[in-house]
Enzyme design. Structure first.
Site, mmCIF file in Angstrom:
data_model
loop_
_atom_site.group_PDB
_atom_site.id
_atom_site.type_symbol
_atom_site.label_atom_id
_atom_site.label_comp_id
_atom_site.label_asym_id
_atom_site.label_seq_id
_atom_site.Cartn_x
_atom_site.Cartn_y
_atom_site.Cartn_z
ATOM 1 N N CYS B 86 46.402 -110.174 -9.718
ATOM 2 C CA CYS B 86 46.175 -109.339 -10.899
ATOM 3 C C CYS B 86 46.835 -109.960 -12.133
ATOM 4 C CB CYS B 86 46.677 -107.916 -10.610
ATOM 5 S SG CYS B 86 46.026 -106.684 -11.739
ATOM 6 N N HIS B 203 44.298 -106.436 -5.131
ATOM 7 C CA HIS B 203 45.684 -106.417 -4.650
ATOM 8 C C HIS B 203 45.729 -106.459 -3.129
ATOM 9 C CE1 HIS B 203 47.805 -105.487 -8.435
ATOM 10 N NE2 HIS B 203 46.676 -104.886 -8.772
ATOM 11 N N GLU B 205 48.326 -106.785 -1.363
ATOM 12 C CA GLU B 205 49.533 -106.078 -0.907
ATOM 13 C C GLU B 205 49.322 -104.570 -0.853
ATOM 14 O OE1 GLU B 205 48.964 -106.982 -3.889
ATOM 15 O OE2 GLU B 205 50.046 -105.772 -5.378
#
Lengths: 89, 233, 737
Positions: B86, B203, B205
């Site tokens: 990002c 993302h 994560e």
């Protein structure tokens, strides 16, 4: 040395799509401004700087644009230098 | 294996990355402050999401001048793995470590949603464990994720398999409907020429735990461990 | 007597002549200009609660799990694992009316500071928003600006915005409501208070420089009609600065040098320093010339009352100043030593050699005038409440299926996805049930795996027509929403949005709502630990509907058990209830289809609610309830549709014979829930419901592509989804292939 006012304008290059400009265009059309053909939205950055002369101020501003103020992959910029103010403090 | 996570002032995904990396067997995550020029003998680096330095001029524009970035460039230049997520992706493009640029989403708005991406190339160590053509369900959350590169650059990227991820539907079909932010060719992630640097808007994560909606993003971190430990042994 | 002060000077600080005379009598002299400004700010409704404090005493605020009740920057309740949940809600209505983007953004900034000031890391944001009718341009402009402002600020900070509500009604024309709630997690034994400690301690002002923005914001919030009052007070938020402040303050958590922390909100340095000193019983001496300014030529008056954002006041032990300042330096934040704590009980402000303000702290905190006013409903309102709605109901001739689709596509009931997709709700990797998924948001406490359930609720139509029932309703609905995800309530915060309390009908609404909320809190055992009062919400003499927004926090031991609203394929669907029969009086159906707010809303059965909530909490934690959704605006039909939309599964429902009417389909009553249960456990569910003295009826089995209610309608789930999704209109999008 004098203090100069540099006016930097940064806009997306013509080849790059400008979603903000399109949204403003749609908004203006919705409000009845049907004569509007195109809108491009950009940034206006005022920079006060010390320089010996207008040419030097302009040259420094160009460097700043290349280094930080514009991303030249997608943006183009113009630099204008106004009249000098009184001598530097 | 040590993974350094770089914190810029304004980063906000750094602790999320640490949290997920702690759960990947073989990973030892560590925070690296942006003013540091010591990468703490990291074996890989992650530039997390957020709004580094407020992103007031352009996403990532000021962060690239943080002292740590010289070391990041050297690390990347030595062929070692760097991941930008990002805002981290924006920083890497601004720093010239990845091709292209990211500008405002086509629909103008910040958008946080679950989307799908198709793996186009698994040449990068960050995607080596994924199959080409595999579809991943991942979280996106950004206002400036609209990828742009000019035609010449895109041709070169294609030839060198630098397009890593593209937005798609659940079946892997790519269309205007599945292109959530207007990116050119629906591009969601790209690598550098060598493949060791990956930038992606989604993302991984946030997509690494079934409780949150998807665990598909784990493949990014697991791939790294397999790639590096494979090389080392 | 006070011959010297002019009426204009008093208007400037929003004090009445009587209040001024009282202050002179208590002080024994006339205040100077700076002192008058300080007095006006501290005696405003916003800081001094002069109209609401006597009423706020009704709220029960104690409980075994309460770690911090009202009076601090935020309330706190105990979680498992030695942790605390810290939370509060606050309004930013007037600033948002003038400048929606900055007003909403700085509202988020303010509430987030309240939470990290307490030493808690913010883990979630919610918001409750009200606007005028969506088909009016002004409302849409306000909505777009407010949503963008909330998103940009919260997203930058990295705090997920996980829930809330958006409503529309003509009463909010010109005076939108923007209430933001923040929840943080802290070590239970490490909460930081807004205290000054011993005399000699040092005051440190940290963060943004002080400018002229927001002077008189506190008084501005306490006068009617935002459009007509000060326009020069717009504050501009800097979320990046706030993010740095938050990280630095949290880094200082647990430092032995930090005695107290207090954010600068309404009335800026004045209220933050006075509040700390007031809580501690100390005095404070400050030197305004030491305060870094953003503008030149600022007077002490302006510096003391500036509401520049992103500033914090820290009280630090004298030997710890350097260590504390080093932490701020690391984050590139500026800090000024601006004064010291004294033991004389005075607020003394110096500008160099000159003392520009010297007032007793207790004058500013304890001596605030308190008004207990007379409350009385207007005859017009009572007539509206007592109106027989039967002829209005009979006037609605639309086919039932069309009624359902119209309600689903209406702004109050339809999907708010357009708004919540602009909020980052997945950051912090803990959002188990985010916006649109469940009756309450559920996040995981990272350290323990406990689930934290959060909701904001208020039905302002019910509060208008029957404030006592409406006040109770706001509390029980919030508690029911928590129960529907499997959580037990821990505590409550509220934001009381009302019109001018000097009007008897407004004061009646205010006091009756508080009485209803208090009774419901006592019955359900939920303490009120923090809150905010926003009065004078009027535009062109028209007050907003009474809107006492409830923010509630609950928990469940295992976050993975939490359930959403969506039907799961094959589950047995039941309606379980503990309350009055549904009524179309004061319903969303009546407002949307007959265009009128009238009739007597149903009143909750508090004992029945408690049993219902316990049943849901048990069933969800034990795993036999797979989905749950409470029946609220739009009644049973809309609730079933929402379960279908969210779960992407239909249902062929058979109603009980007595329920086969439009009144039952669209009427509203508190205490009704739709649950989906494991199909092999229906006998258990039925006996458990009976044991809990709950009425239950098996509607059918979830699945298929249609939602059908026998004898009334059969609609494809896709059609429901399409109606629901277009409620806020589709934003302009043009996407490249």
């Amino acid at each position: 040395m004098s203090v100069w006012l540099g006016r930097v304008t940064v806009v997306l290059k013509a080849s790059v799509n400008d979603p903000q400009g399109l949204a403003v265009l749609d908004g203006l059309h919705a409000m009845g401004y049907s004569e509007v053909e195109q809108v491009r939205v950009g940034k206006h950055i005022d920079v006060r700087l010390e320089a010996d002369n207008a040419e030097q101020a302009e040259q420094r501003l160009h460097q700043m644009c290349e280094a930080l103020l514009a991303n030249t992959l997608i943006e183009s910029y113009t630099v204008e230098v106004g009249a000098p103010e009184e001598a530097a403090r | 294996m040590k993974v350094g996570v770089v914190t810029f002032p304004g980063s906000n995904g750094d602790m999320d990355c640490i949290h997920v990396l702690e759960q990947i067997p073989g990973c030892e995550p560590e925070l690296i402050w942006h003013k540091s020029t010591d990468l703490l003998s990291a074996d890989a680096l992650v530039l997390p999401g957020g709004f580094a330095h407020g992103d007031y001029l352009r996403g990532g524009a000021i962060a690239r001048f943080s002292p740590v970035m010289r070391e990041v460039a050297r690390f990347a230049g030595a062929g070692r793995p760097v991941l930008g997520i990002c805002n981290g992706f924006q920083v890497l493009t601004e720093a010239g470590l990845l091709p292209g640029a990211l500008h405002r989403n086509q629909h103008i708005l910040f958008r946080c949603a679950w989307v799908h991406v198709r793996v186009e190339s698994n040449a990068s160590p960050w995607l080596a464990g994924a199959q080409s053509g595999q579809v991943l369900k991942v979280a996106v959350a950004h206002g400036q994720g609209n990828y742009y590169a000019d035609q010449d650059t895109l041709r070169g990227m294609h030839a060198r398999e630098q397009v890593a991820l593209r937005y798609s539907d659940t079946a892997g079909r790519i269309s205007a409907d599945s292109n959530h932010n207007g990116s050119v060719l629906s591009i969601a992630g790209v690598t550098n020429e060598a493949g060791n640097v990956l930038g992606m808007m989604p993302h991984p994560e946030r997509s690494a735990d079934p409780l949150l909606g998807s665990a598909d993003g784990r493949v990014v971190f697991e791939s790294l461990v397999h790639s590096l430990i494979g090389v080392a042994s | 007597m006070s011959a010297q002060v002019t009426a204009e000077a008093l208007r400037e600080v929003a004090l009445s002549r009587d209040e001024y005379d009282l202050a002179v009598r208590l002080l024994g002299r006339e205040p100077n200009t700076v002192e008058l400004g300080v007095l006006g700010a501290m005696w405003s409704e916003h800081c001094g609660y002069k109209n609401s404090r006597p009423l706020l005493g009704m709220f029960p605020s104690e409980g075994a799990d309460v770690l911090q009740g009202p009076g601090e920057n935020a309330g706190a309740v105990r979680l498992g694992g030695g942790l605390a949940a810290v939370f509060k809600v606050e309004s930013h209505n007037h600033p948002s009316a003038i400048e929606p983007y900055q007003g909403a953004a700085t509202g988020v900034g303010g509430i987030v500071r309240d939470i990290f000031t307490m030493g808690a890391r913010p883990v979630a944001l919610l918001n409750s928003l009200r606007f005028g009718p969506l088909d009016e341009r002004e409302s849409r402009t306000l909505l777009a600006g407010v949503v963008r402002g909330i998103g940009d600020y919260g997203n930058s900070l990295g705090i997920p915005t996980v829930g809330g509500e958006i409503g529309f009604s003509p009463s909010y024309r010109g005076n939108p409501l923007v209430n933001a709630m923040c929840v943080g997690v802290a070590p239970a034994d490490g909460l930081v208070r807004g205290l000054t400690g011993e005399s000699g301690n040092v005051l440190l002002l940290v963060g943004a420089d002080t400018g002229r923005d927001g002077i008189h914001g506190a008084t501005f919030a306490s006068v009617e009609d935002p459009q007509e009052s000060h326009k020069g007070v717009i504050q501009v938020g800097n979320p990046f600065m706030e993010k740095l402040l938050m990280e630095a303050c949290l880094e200082l958590r647990g430092s032995p040098h930090v005695v107290g922390m207090q954010d600068l909100g309404a009335a800026g340095l004045t209220s933050s320093s006075v509040e700390c000193a007031g809580r501690t019983g100390s005095g404070i001496e400050m030197e305004v010339s030491q305060i870094s300014r953003r503008e030149t030529g600022m007077t002490p008056y302006e510096v003391m009352l500036s509401e520049s954002q992103e500033r914090m006041l820290l009280v630090v032990t004298p030997d710890g100043v350097d260590a504390v300042r080093r932490v701020f330096q690391k984050w590139d934040l500026h800090s000024d030593v601006i004064g010291t704590v004294t033991d004389d009980g005075l607020l003394r402000v110096r500008d160099g050699a000159e003392v520009v303000c010297e007032l007793p702290i207790h004058l500013l905190t304890e001596d605030v005038p308190r008004y207990t006013r007379e409350g009385r409903p207007s005859a017009e309102l009572l007539a509206r409440r007592d109106r027989d709605v039967t002829p209005l109901v009979e006037g609605v001739t639309l086919p039932v299926q069309e009624q359902l689709l119209e309600l689903l596509a209406s702004p109050n009931i339809g999907s708010k996805r357009w708004a919540w997709e602009q909020y980052d709700h997945t950051i912090q990797t803990s959002t188990a049930l985010g916006p649109g998924a469940a009756d309450a948001a559920v996040i995981r406490v990272r350290q323990t795996g406990e689930g934290l359930a959060l909701t904001m609720d208020c039905n302002s139509r019910h509060c208008l027509l029957d404030p006592y029932a409406g006040g109770m309703g706001a509390v029980v609905e919030a508690a029911r929403n928590l129960a529907c995800v499997g959580a037990r309530p821990l505590g409550l915060t509220n934001c009381l949005n009302f019109g001018n309390p000097e009007k008897p009908e407004i004061y009646w609404h205010l006091s009756e709502c508080i009485r209803g909320m208090s009774d419901a809190c006592s019955a359900l055992g939920i303490p009120v630990v923090s809150g905010n009062v926003s009065l004078y919400n009027e535009s062109e003499g028209q007050a907003v509907n009474p809107t006492p927004v409830v923010g509630m926090v609950g928990s469940m031991p295992d976050v993975t058990r939490a359930v959403g609203t969506g039907f799961t394929e094959g589950s047995a669907v039941y309606m379980v209830s503990a309350g009055p029969a549904p009524t179309l009086a004061a319903s969303e159906w009546l407002a949307a289809l007959a265009g009128i707010d009238a009739g007597q809303p149903a009143s909750p059965d508090l004992k029945g609610e408690a049993r219902l909530h316990q049943f849901l909490q048990d069933g969800i934690q034990e795993g036999w309830i797979l989905s749950a959704h409470d029946v609220s605006e739009g009644g049973l039909a809309v609730a079933l549709a929402e379960c279908s939309i969210s779960g992407n599964a239909g249902l062929v429902a058979t109603l009980a014979p007595e329920a086969r009417s439009v009144e039952y389909l669209f009427g509203e009553a508190p205490g009704v829930v739709i649950i989906g249960v494991q199909p092999d456990l229906t006998a258990t569910v039925e006996s458990m419901s009976t044991q809990a003295d709950l009425a239950w009826h098996r509607l059918g089995t979830a699945g298929g592509q249609d939602l059908a209610v026998d004898g009334f309608f059969t609609v494809e789930v896709e059609q429901l989804q399409s109606a629901h999704s277009r409620a806020l209109g589709v934003p302009v999008t043009r996407v490249n292939p």
